[in-house]
Design an enzyme around this catalytic site. Sequence first.
Site, PDB file in Angstrom:
ATOM      1  N   GLY A 182      -9.075  14.688   4.870  1.00 24.99           N
ATOM      2  CA  GLY A 182      -9.121  14.094   6.203  1.00 24.99           C
ATOM      3  C   GLY A 182     -10.532  14.185   6.740  1.00 24.99           C
TER       4      GLY A 182
ATOM      5  N   LYS B  56       2.366  -1.523  -5.257  1.00 25.76           N
ATOM      6  CA  LYS B  56       2.221  -2.843  -5.893  1.00 25.76           C
ATOM      7  C   LYS B  56       2.275  -2.766  -7.421  1.00 25.76           C
ATOM      8  CE  LYS B  56       1.341  -7.211  -4.987  1.00 25.76           C
ATOM      9  NZ  LYS B  56       1.892  -7.955  -3.844  1.00 25.76           N
TER      10      LYS B  56
ATOM     11  N   ASP C  36       5.944 -10.100  -4.734  1.00 26.07           N
ATOM     12  CA  ASP C  36       6.954  -9.261  -4.079  1.00 26.07           C
ATOM     13  C   ASP C  36       8.285  -9.984  -3.904  1.00 26.07           C
ATOM     14  OD1 ASP C  36       4.813  -7.574  -3.977  1.00 26.07           O
ATOM     15  OD2 ASP C  36       4.421  -7.849  -1.832  1.00 26.07           O
TER      16      ASP C  36
ATOM     17  N   CYS D 160      -9.149  19.069  -0.512  1.00 24.41           N
ATOM     18  CA  CYS D 160     -10.280  18.886   0.398  1.00 24.41           C
ATOM     19  C   CYS D 160      -9.939  19.440   1.794  1.00 24.41           C
ATOM     20  CB  CYS D 160     -10.707  17.425   0.422  1.00 24.41           C
ATOM     21  SG  CYS D 160     -12.338  17.223   1.120  1.00 24.41           S
ATOM     22  N   TYR D 161      -9.755  18.576   2.786  1.00 21.69           N
ATOM     23  CA  TYR D 161      -9.384  19.087   4.110  1.00 21.69           C
ATOM     24  C   TYR D 161      -8.114  19.932   4.015  1.00 21.69           C
ATOM     25  CZ  TYR D 161      -8.310  19.170   9.105  1.00 21.69           C
ATOM     26  OH  TYR D 161      -8.031  19.582  10.388  1.00 21.69           O
TER      27      TYR D 161
END
Length: 552
Positions: free
Chosen positions: A55, A398, A255, A82-83
């Site tokens: 973040g 996707k 889709d 990370c964050y």
Amino acid sequence: MEREKVIVLDFGGQYNQLVARRVRECNVYCEIYSYKTELAKIKEMNPKGIILTGGPNSCYEEGAPTYDKGIFELGIPVLGLCYGAQLMMQVLGGKVERAQDREYGKTRTLIDKRSPLFSNTGSLLDSDKAFAGPLTEKELKNRSFDEADTLVTQVWMSHFDYISRLAEGFAPVAYTENCPYAAAQNTDASLYAIQFHPEVLHTLEGTKILYNFVRNICGCAGDWRMDSFVETSIKNIREKVGDGKVLLALSGGVDSSVAAGLLSRAIGKQLTCVFVDHGLLRKDEGDEVEAIFGPGGNFDLNFIRVNAQERYYTKLAGVSEPERKRKIIGEEFIRIFEEESKKIGAVDYLAQGTIYPDVVESGLGGESVVIKSHHNVGGLPDFVDFKEIIEPLRDLFKDEVRKAGLELGLPERLVFRQPFPGPGLGVRIVGEVTADKVRIVQDADAIYREEVDKAAAEYKTTHGEDPEWMPNQYFAALTNMQSVGVMGDERTYDYAIAVRAVKTIDFMTAEAANIPWEVLQTVMSRIINEVRGVNRVFYDLTSKPPGTIELE
Ligand code: XMP
């Protein structure tokens, strides 16, 4: 049976959907939730593991996103990235501070081969001198485990803050020149913290690290596969729909086609697909859709093709303002769909091709996940008499939708289709749309795509991979410019075609692709020779920003 899952708690970083996609590549189902999701709700979901993402904030700042300490006490393995790693330390009593220098980019990292996070990693770079050289002075300062247990790997770092003191119970298991705790673990509590980004491909063994977490540490079985997804979905759709009727607006895009395929396999003729040919599709596309889903195709369903070409051209006559064109195209679609659905009468379900990124994107920002129910068919629900919406693809990314499409036997050509805008060629014809302009752009576009595909396929045959220049989207558009030319002995005054090809990851930014000159030359000469009404071809070099991908 409850589906096994991992939860990704989103702290606002740019790679968060990527984390989820990588976990799914390990055949583990996962869902993304805002960090504002309550602990009780998480508990109720009964995940096998939790991942806290990166973040943009500093966790020691007032008002920065945080989480209840209880999440680390559920007995469920937690991985902080990370964050997320910094937050884990901070909440559990460690310390996070601003570093003197930002650590950014591909970074040599020394890992402890005994850590379960790093099973089967670290050997990759043994032969690479740049990575396998002796420890530098700075690295020696950060060294926290035996050299005999140390292996080297390459990771992607991007952080200002760093963990300067571990929380109690944690042991360091990776370090770099600038980062004493590039990874740490508390195996008793099943808590793991990683300062780098395993989800990014520059972290060479990132997927293996995530695999180690979700499969080995969390113990997920890895049964999230598209063949079983298709099977289970068919069963679920049958149960839900019973002998009810379902209506789907089929556009021929990936889709809605996969949704149609899935529903057809589940309920056959209880499904009706309405396909509106607005005359703004690519060359022969309407017939291709009919060949797949129509009576001669290999899906059992009621297929209604509405040939509305003339109707659209009449509505669009004299209109040149892009937004006005978009609006007319959208509204006309709703009107036609409404007419058709009136003929069909009441249905039980309206199916939509909503996919997981739509769900996530409409639910982030701290709200609970809300479906963007109008996303795919722009306002249809208001006009159709139905009881409920059914969204068979709402859990899929996707690339998973494409895999499901292949499982269902849809042709590769359709499954790997490049994105095509809803308003179709309407936004690729600058200015007024006419039947003749549609013909010009369809023919030019077909030639252009054929030549690019041919050159790419040849390259792949000789090199075994796609060429560097392979664009993510490429098409021809009709500029509204006419200019003087000469053909044979005759003066011409014809249109200019613009060919465009972009490389992009997210379609939010893009760069023109470096299509080989010879390919462009062939395209130019073929378009001018074969497409009546064109005497010039331009290659569009514009990046996005400042340009957009489409011309309108
Ligand atoms: P732009 O032109 O905004 O395009 O840079 C970004 C991506 O979105 C597609 N696009 C659309 N898709 N309806 C759609 O469904 C639209 O009105 C529309 N406009 C652009 C475009 O093809 C590209 O992939």
